[in-house]
Design an enzyme around this catalytic site. Structure first.
Site, PDB file in Angstrom:
ATOM      1  N   ASP A 172       0.816  -1.221   0.000  1.00  0.00           N
ATOM      2  CA  ASP A 172       0.000   0.000   0.000  1.00  0.00           C
ATOM      3  C   ASP A 172       0.846   1.265   0.000  1.00  0.00           C
ATOM      4  O   ASP A 172       0.309   2.366  -0.098  1.00  0.00           O
ATOM      5  CB  ASP A 172      -0.928  -0.014   1.233  1.00  0.00           C
ATOM      6  N   SER A 177      -6.863   5.481  -0.110  1.00  0.00           N
ATOM      7  CA  SER A 177      -7.188   4.180  -0.684  1.00  0.00           C
ATOM      8  C   SER A 177      -8.670   3.890  -0.508  1.00  0.00           C
ATOM      9  O   SER A 177      -9.248   4.134   0.555  1.00  0.00           O
ATOM     10  CB  SER A 177      -6.372   3.076   0.008  1.00  0.00           C
ATOM     11  N   GLN A 205      -5.334  -1.723  -6.818  1.00  0.00           N
ATOM     12  CA  GLN A 205      -5.922  -0.791  -5.863  1.00  0.00           C
ATOM     13  C   GLN A 205      -6.583   0.360  -6.609  1.00  0.00           C
ATOM     14  O   GLN A 205      -6.077   0.816  -7.635  1.00  0.00           O
ATOM     15  CB  GLN A 205      -4.848  -0.245  -4.930  1.00  0.00           C
TER      16      GLN A 205
END
Length: 290
Positions: free
Chosen positions: A207, A231, A281
């Protein structure tokens, strides 16, 4: 100054070492670094720890899919509840939910599999790239932008991140547009041998720079005069055994951005070119003023 090297890795391990409250209930803390919200990779890694602790250790996680639904509060503990969806002959599926203040901030589905033999292939890793030793370190970049040193020192440096191109935190105008973003990464110390810990550490690391590839297409940067983001969801597939404390290349691209959302995908390769994981993502990305 926040810890670095093995001290920072030990702190990360403490963050991932959840307190078990019951057979399916766990509690985690956030490092106190002055952040306004919990880092997404942290809560995803902790949710995977919780799920993995309810599964037979002979079954390794092979995929996870999570949604970030509310910003996390780093000043209070995070409560995790794990639901057993299925335990079959080959696969176990869990749903792990993170809550604060009585509300869900993140939830994840994760699937675990017993080791099996089968077809084996993967696309080749990018070639003709500098190795991690020949790629600028964070300190090399900070020497060019000493005004960023204080914010860098404020966060624990458990992961060594080395951009093959230009990082997204440079000032506006200092980043040329690039279709690919490639980053060498490794946990900046030694992890225990437990494969679940390595999977959770890789989830945490995945991430860190993925959404940056969306900005890279436009030569955009994070912060004032650039873009602010968060996110929205995160998916990770783990293909082959690996160690997160050994160098891996995170090869990221962005196939689309529209409606203040950007999609990014990344592949992770060991130094010998083995494809160990893939990530996708989507993030909320908004331009902000100077």
């Amino acid at each position: 100054m926040a810890p670095s090297g093995q001290a920072a890795v030990d702190q990360l391990l403490e963050v991932l070492d959840l307190k078990q409250l019951d057979t399916d209930r766990f509690q985690g803390e956030s490092p106190q670094v002055g952040a306004q919200r919990v880092f997404g990779g942290q809560v995803a890694g902790q949710a995977l720890v919780a799920a993995g602790r309810t599964v037979d250790p002979s079954r390794a996680v092979h995929s996870l899919h999570g949604y970030f639904v509310r910003p996390g509060d780093p000043t209070v503990p995070i409560d995790f509840t794990v639901e057993t969806i299925r335990d079959g002959r080959s696969f176990s599926v869990r749903r792990s939910t993170a809550q604060q203040h009585g509300k869900t901030i993140f939830f994840m589905s994760a699937s675990f599999q017993v080791h099996e033999q089968g077809l084996d292939h993967h696309t080749p890793a990018p070639h003709d790239l500098p190795g991690p030793e020949d790629t600028p370190t964070a300190q090399d970049w900070l020497a060019r932008y000493p005004e960023r040193q204080a914010s860098f020192n404020a966060s624990p440096q458990a992961i060594d991140v080395r951009y093959v191109g230009t990082p997204g935190w440079v000032p506006p105008g200092d980043r040329a547009a690039a279709d690919q973003q490639r980053v060498w990464m490794r946990i900046n110390g030694t992890l225990p041998d437990d494969p679940l810990i390595h999977a959770c550490a890789l989830t945490y690391a995945s991430d860190l720079s993925l959404l940056d590839s969306v900005l890279s297409v436009h030569g955009e940067v994070w912060g004032p005069g650039g873009v602010i983001g968060a996110s929205l969801d995160h998916a990770l597939w783990l293909h082959r055994p690996f160690r997160a404390d050994e160098w891996f290349l995170y090869d990221c691209t962005s196939p689309s951005a529209s409606g203040s959302r950007g999609l990014a995908s990344g592949r992770m390769f060991t130094r010998d070119g083995t494809h160990i994981a893939s990530a996708v993502q989507e993030g909320l990305l908004r331009k902000i003023g100077a």
